[in-house]
Design a protein around this motif. Structure first.
Motif, mmCIF file in Angstrom:
data_model
loop_
_atom_site.group_PDB
_atom_site.id
_atom_site.type_symbol
_atom_site.label_atom_id
_atom_site.label_comp_id
_atom_site.label_asym_id
_atom_site.label_seq_id
_atom_site.Cartn_x
_atom_site.Cartn_y
_atom_site.Cartn_z
ATOM 1 N N LEU A 1 0.837 -1.207 0.000
ATOM 2 C CA LEU A 1 0.000 0.000 0.000
ATOM 3 C C LEU A 1 0.872 1.257 0.000
ATOM 4 O O LEU A 1 0.579 2.228 -0.715
ATOM 5 C CB LEU A 1 -0.913 -0.023 1.221
ATOM 6 N N ALA A 2 1.947 1.234 0.766
ATOM 7 C CA ALA A 2 2.840 2.399 0.807
ATOM 8 C C ALA A 2 3.490 2.649 -0.565
ATOM 9 O O ALA A 2 3.553 3.800 -1.029
ATOM 10 C CB ALA A 2 3.916 2.190 1.874
ATOM 11 N N VAL A 3 3.951 1.580 -1.219
ATOM 12 C CA VAL A 3 4.595 1.730 -2.527
ATOM 13 C C VAL A 3 3.585 2.189 -3.577
ATOM 14 O O VAL A 3 3.885 3.061 -4.415
ATOM 15 C CB VAL A 3 5.260 0.407 -2.949
ATOM 16 N N VAL A 4 2.372 1.611 -3.545
ATOM 17 C CA VAL A 4 1.350 2.010 -4.526
ATOM 18 C C VAL A 4 0.942 3.456 -4.316
ATOM 19 O O VAL A 4 0.747 4.216 -5.290
ATOM 20 C CB VAL A 4 0.138 1.064 -4.430
ATOM 21 N N PHE A 5 0.798 3.878 -3.062
ATOM 22 C CA PHE A 5 0.496 5.287 -2.794
ATOM 23 C C PHE A 5 1.601 6.195 -3.333
ATOM 24 O O PHE A 5 1.335 7.273 -3.876
ATOM 25 C CB PHE A 5 0.317 5.512 -1.288
ATOM 26 N N TRP A 6 2.840 5.754 -3.181
ATOM 27 C CA TRP A 6 3.958 6.543 -3.702
ATOM 28 C C TRP A 6 3.936 6.612 -5.222
ATOM 29 O O TRP A 6 4.227 7.665 -5.815
ATOM 30 C CB TRP A 6 5.265 5.914 -3.225
ATOM 31 N N ALA A 7 3.540 5.500 -5.869
ATOM 32 C CA ALA A 7 3.509 5.455 -7.332
ATOM 33 C C ALA A 7 2.256 6.110 -7.894
ATOM 34 O O ALA A 7 2.330 6.828 -8.909
ATOM 35 C CB ALA A 7 3.606 4.011 -7.811
ATOM 36 N N ASP A 8 1.083 5.871 -7.278
ATOM 37 C CA ASP A 8 -0.183 6.383 -7.807
ATOM 38 C C ASP A 8 -1.183 6.443 -6.659
ATOM 39 O O ASP A 8 -1.720 5.410 -6.244
ATOM 40 C CB ASP A 8 -0.692 5.484 -8.935
ATOM 41 N N TRP A 9 -1.476 7.616 -6.154
ATOM 42 C CA TRP A 9 -2.301 7.737 -4.953
ATOM 43 C C TRP A 9 -3.745 7.302 -5.201
ATOM 44 O O TRP A 9 -4.426 6.835 -4.280
ATOM 45 C CB TRP A 9 -2.254 9.156 -4.415
ATOM 46 N N ILE A 10 -4.236 7.428 -6.437
ATOM 47 C CA ILE A 10 -5.625 7.021 -6.709
ATOM 48 C C ILE A 10 -5.766 5.505 -6.547
ATOM 49 O O ILE A 10 -6.699 5.005 -5.903
ATOM 50 C CB ILE A 10 -6.047 7.460 -8.124
ATOM 51 N N SER A 11 -4.836 4.755 -7.136
ATOM 52 C CA SER A 11 -4.873 3.298 -6.980
ATOM 53 C C SER A 11 -4.670 2.917 -5.513
ATOM 54 O O SER A 11 -5.296 1.968 -4.998
ATOM 55 C CB SER A 11 -3.778 2.647 -7.833
ATOM 56 N N GLY A 12 -3.805 3.658 -4.833
ATOM 57 C CA GLY A 12 -3.616 3.400 -3.413
ATOM 58 C C GLY A 12 -4.894 3.609 -2.623
ATOM 59 O O GLY A 12 -5.196 2.835 -1.693
ATOM 60 N N ALA A 13 -5.666 4.635 -2.970
ATOM 61 C CA ALA A 13 -6.927 4.890 -2.277
ATOM 62 C C ALA A 13 -7.926 3.763 -2.529
ATOM 63 O O ALA A 13 -8.666 3.341 -1.621
ATOM 64 C CB ALA A 13 -7.508 6.230 -2.718
ATOM 65 N N VAL A 14 -7.974 3.255 -3.779
ATOM 66 C CA VAL A 14 -8.881 2.145 -4.088
ATOM 67 C C VAL A 14 -8.511 0.908 -3.263
ATOM 68 O O VAL A 14 -9.379 0.248 -2.679
ATOM 69 C CB VAL A 14 -8.840 1.832 -5.597
ATOM 70 N N ILE A 15 -7.236 0.587 -3.203
ATOM 71 C CA ILE A 15 -6.791 -0.571 -2.412
ATOM 72 C C ILE A 15 -7.079 -0.350 -0.932
ATOM 73 O O ILE A 15 -7.504 -1.254 -0.217
ATOM 74 C CB ILE A 15 -5.289 -0.832 -2.644
ATOM 75 N N LEU A 16 -6.853 0.873 -0.450
ATOM 76 C CA LEU A 16 -7.086 1.177 0.964
ATOM 77 C C LEU A 16 -8.552 0.978 1.343
ATOM 78 O O LEU A 16 -8.857 0.515 2.449
ATOM 79 C CB LEU A 16 -6.651 2.618 1.246
ATOM 80 N N VAL A 17 -9.458 1.297 0.437
ATOM 81 C CA VAL A 17 -10.890 1.149 0.727
ATOM 82 C C VAL A 17 -11.325 -0.310 0.656
ATOM 83 O O VAL A 17 -12.123 -0.774 1.487
ATOM 84 C CB VAL A 17 -11.718 2.009 -0.250
ATOM 85 N N THR A 18 -10.829 -1.063 -0.314
ATOM 86 C CA THR A 18 -11.297 -2.437 -0.523
ATOM 87 C C THR A 18 -10.563 -3.463 0.352
ATOM 88 O O THR A 18 -11.102 -4.536 0.639
ATOM 89 C CB THR A 18 -11.130 -2.828 -1.995
ATOM 90 N N LEU A 19 -9.336 -3.151 0.759
ATOM 91 C CA LEU A 19 -8.542 -4.128 1.511
ATOM 92 C C LEU A 19 -9.191 -4.557 2.825
ATOM 93 O O LEU A 19 -9.190 -5.749 3.152
ATOM 94 C CB LEU A 19 -7.143 -3.554 1.767
#
Length: 596
Positions: free
Chosen positions: A158-176
């Motif tokens: 999640l930390a790496v995805v947020f660093w690479a693309d915060w929108i995708s990180g937000a989607v993962i954060l909500v669904t995880l």
């Protein structure tokens, strides 16, 4: 059911080592996952842009190296987990055996009281210590490592995805979080099923042992087929419970896979749309798409491994319950009321435990005094003993009589330290010493100075010599033969196919009742203890065997303190002399016993 029972961590040092190894492996594996994802994204992007092997060769080699490193790390982690599981099972089994047979405590099956669970029967205990704890392999090798990964990998990804693309990180954060929520709901639904499956397995093992041991009696009374039907019914119940648990496991795996797949698909859709619109570069999109499944994978694996490991966890919980029950039962064994030892009444003494010295306590060869001793078993209305006053001097032979149920065997169990009095006190005095509470004498040291011959002695499926030297493991063969000779057993033992090397079969099945009794007397003679306890040694024996036993008993009692329980006092008077010391216990309905 807790993912990690803290009692496991406190009890088995192998669990602590395994947790440390799992955390270290999880951190390394997480680093490898992130490195592999970046290398794959870099290599594929470079290949798409036309870069050659000279440029991408190191990345391709690195991807292969990471894959090999992940495989090796997984292998080493699982090997370490299985080793830890074996050590933990061994430690739990040793603790269970120590509480059943050692450390001054003796296990007895008891009914539950005040809503508490009773102790398991012998067959259930065997199932618990063998098949039950074996199920911990899946817990250690698969579930626990995945539990550690589920706490490390998603956060790192999640930390790496947020660093690479915060929108995708937000989607993962909500669904995880949806996956652990569904896991918790499924776990609450299946815990009762897993517990019921384990209870049925234990019940099946215990009932099967009872039927096998009682098969001759069942055959005589023509009840063998009925018991076979009971075993079939219990087995069928266990089958249905197991299949029900498996159905829930498969359905839960389907639900978790579907949820994780939909979450990854959602990430893929939004990444694909932004990639087509030019709002995201190709390498970042690849990195996010490669890492997104890795965020959900550990949680999915935890859910998949949960059901396979819970049988072992349930067995471990039953072990801890038995260990706790054993401690509580020995505090309650003689209590004034069932369950009242949770809060001792005023004036009750703390049951102190003393470390054994490894030698015979000198008090076993001295005087014994009982003052107002009372014992009440849990769940029973009448006390087994009440207000007993009795003093036995060193070297004295006391004949204990009374009607059935008066508490004679209970008195012997007090002297054997199988139970402790709930009221009154037992004191002992070594020759030339002062009176000491019996509870202050280490139980193991006390028992080392006792020779016990029960009414139905237990003989093990080992050689005659090993059965005789049970209480004196280092006894020479000459000493064994001498003990057998003095017990009137040498003649029939020598006639056996292999003499003293003949295996006696389960419970001494190759011998008659009288022969078994004489082997038990030889065992007591070989032990050469200063205190002898006999419980109806000639009961149910024919005249010839009874006469041989009486002769052996007379030799056994020479120069020793003895307490003999008997209904028929005639033979005992012949052995003990014309005017033996007699202590008569009245029925339990009376308040006090009379010693004369």
């Amino acid at each position: 059911m807790k993912p990690l029972d803290p009692r496991l961590v406190r009890t088995a040092d192998a669990v602590r080592v395994h947790l440390a190894v799992s955390v270290a492996s999880g951190v390394l594996l997480t680093g490898l996952i992130l490195a592999q994802a970046w290398l794959l994204a870099y290599t594929i992007t470079g290949a798409a842009e036309g870069a050659g092997t000279q440029t991408l060769g190191w990345a391709i080699a690195a991807v292969a190296g990471v894959a090999v490193a992940r495989a090796a790390l997984s292998y080493l982690a699982e090997t370490s987990a299985l080793h830890s599981a074996a050590r933990t099972k061994s430690q739990l089994r040793r603790r269970l055996v120590a509480h059943v047979t050692g450390s001054g405590r003796v296990w007895t099956a008891e009914p539950g009281v005040d809503g508490e669970a009773g102790s398991p029967k012998a067959g259930e205990l065997v199932t618990l210590a063998t098949r039950g704890l074996d199920a911990l392999d899946d817990y250690f090798a698969r579930y626990l490592p995945q539990l550690v990964l589920s706490a490390i990998v998603p956060l790192a990804v999640l930390a790496v995805v947020f660093w690479a693309d915060w929108i995708s990180g937000a989607v993962i954060l909500v669904t995880l979080p949806l996956i652990p929520v569904f896991m918790a709901l499924i776990g609450m639904h299946t815990q009762s099923r897993t517990d019921r499956q384990w209870r049925l397995l234990s019940r099946l093992g215990g009932h099967f042992l009872d039927v096998v041991e009682g098969l001759p009696t069942l055959a005589v009374f023509r009840r063998a087929k009925a018991q076979a039907a009971v075993i079939r019914r219990v087995g069928e119940e266990h089958r249905r419970a197991t299949m029900g648990t498996l159905r829930v496991a498969f359905l839960s795996a389907l639900a978790l896979e579907l949820l994780a797949t939909l979450a990854v698909a959602l990430v893929a859709v939004e990444v694909g749309l932004r990639l087509l619109g030019g709002y995201m570069d190709y390498q970042t999109a690849l990195l996010v798409l490669i890492l997104a499944p890795e965020a959900y994978l550990p949680l999915r694996e935890v859910g998949a491994r949960f059901h396979a490991s819970m049988e072992g966890v349930a067995a471990a919980e039953q072990v801890f319950t038995e260990l706790d029950r054993t401690r509580g039962a020995h505090r309650r064994a003689g209590g004034a009321e069932a369950g009242d030892r949770r809060e001792p009444e005023a004036g009750a003494r703390d049951r102190r435990e003393h470390a054994p010295t490894g030698g015979v306590s000198p008090t076993t060869g001295g005087d014994i005094r009982m003052e107002g001793v009372g014992v009440r078993y849990p769940g029973r209305d009448l006390p087994a003993l009440s207000g007993l006053d009795l003093e036995i001097t060193a070297g004295e032979h006391v004949l204990l009589t009374g009607p059935s149920g008066a508490g004679k065997t209970t008195l012997l169990s007090l002297l054997l330290r199988l139970h402790e009095p709930g009221e009154g006190r037992i004191s002992v005095r070594a020759p030339g010493g002062d009176w000491t509470p019996l509870e202050d004498v280490p139980a193991e040291d006390w028992r080392r100075g006792i020779a016990w011959v029960p009414q139905h002695p237990y003989l093990f499926d080992v050689s005659v010599a090993d059965n005789i030297r049970l209480g004196a493991p280092d006894a020479s063969m000459e000493r064994v033969r001498e003990a057998a000779r003095r017990a009137e057993a040498d003649a029939f033992v020598s006639a056996l196919p292999e003499g003293y090397g003949t295996r006696l079969g389960e419970r001494g099945a190759r011998l008659s009742a009288g022969q078994r009794q004489r082997i038990a007397l030889a065992r007591a003679l070989c032990r050469d203890a200063p205190l002898v306890l006999l419980d109806e040694p000639t009961a149910h024996l024919d005249p010839e065997n009874a006469a041989a036993v009486r002769t052996a008993v007379a030799r056994l009692l020479e120069g020793r303190t003895a307490v003999i329980v008997a209904h028929d006092t005639g033979w005992a008077r012949d052995v003990l002399g014309a005017a033996p010391r007699v202590a008569t216990l009245p029925p339990r309905s009376l308040e006090r016993s009379v010693a004369r």
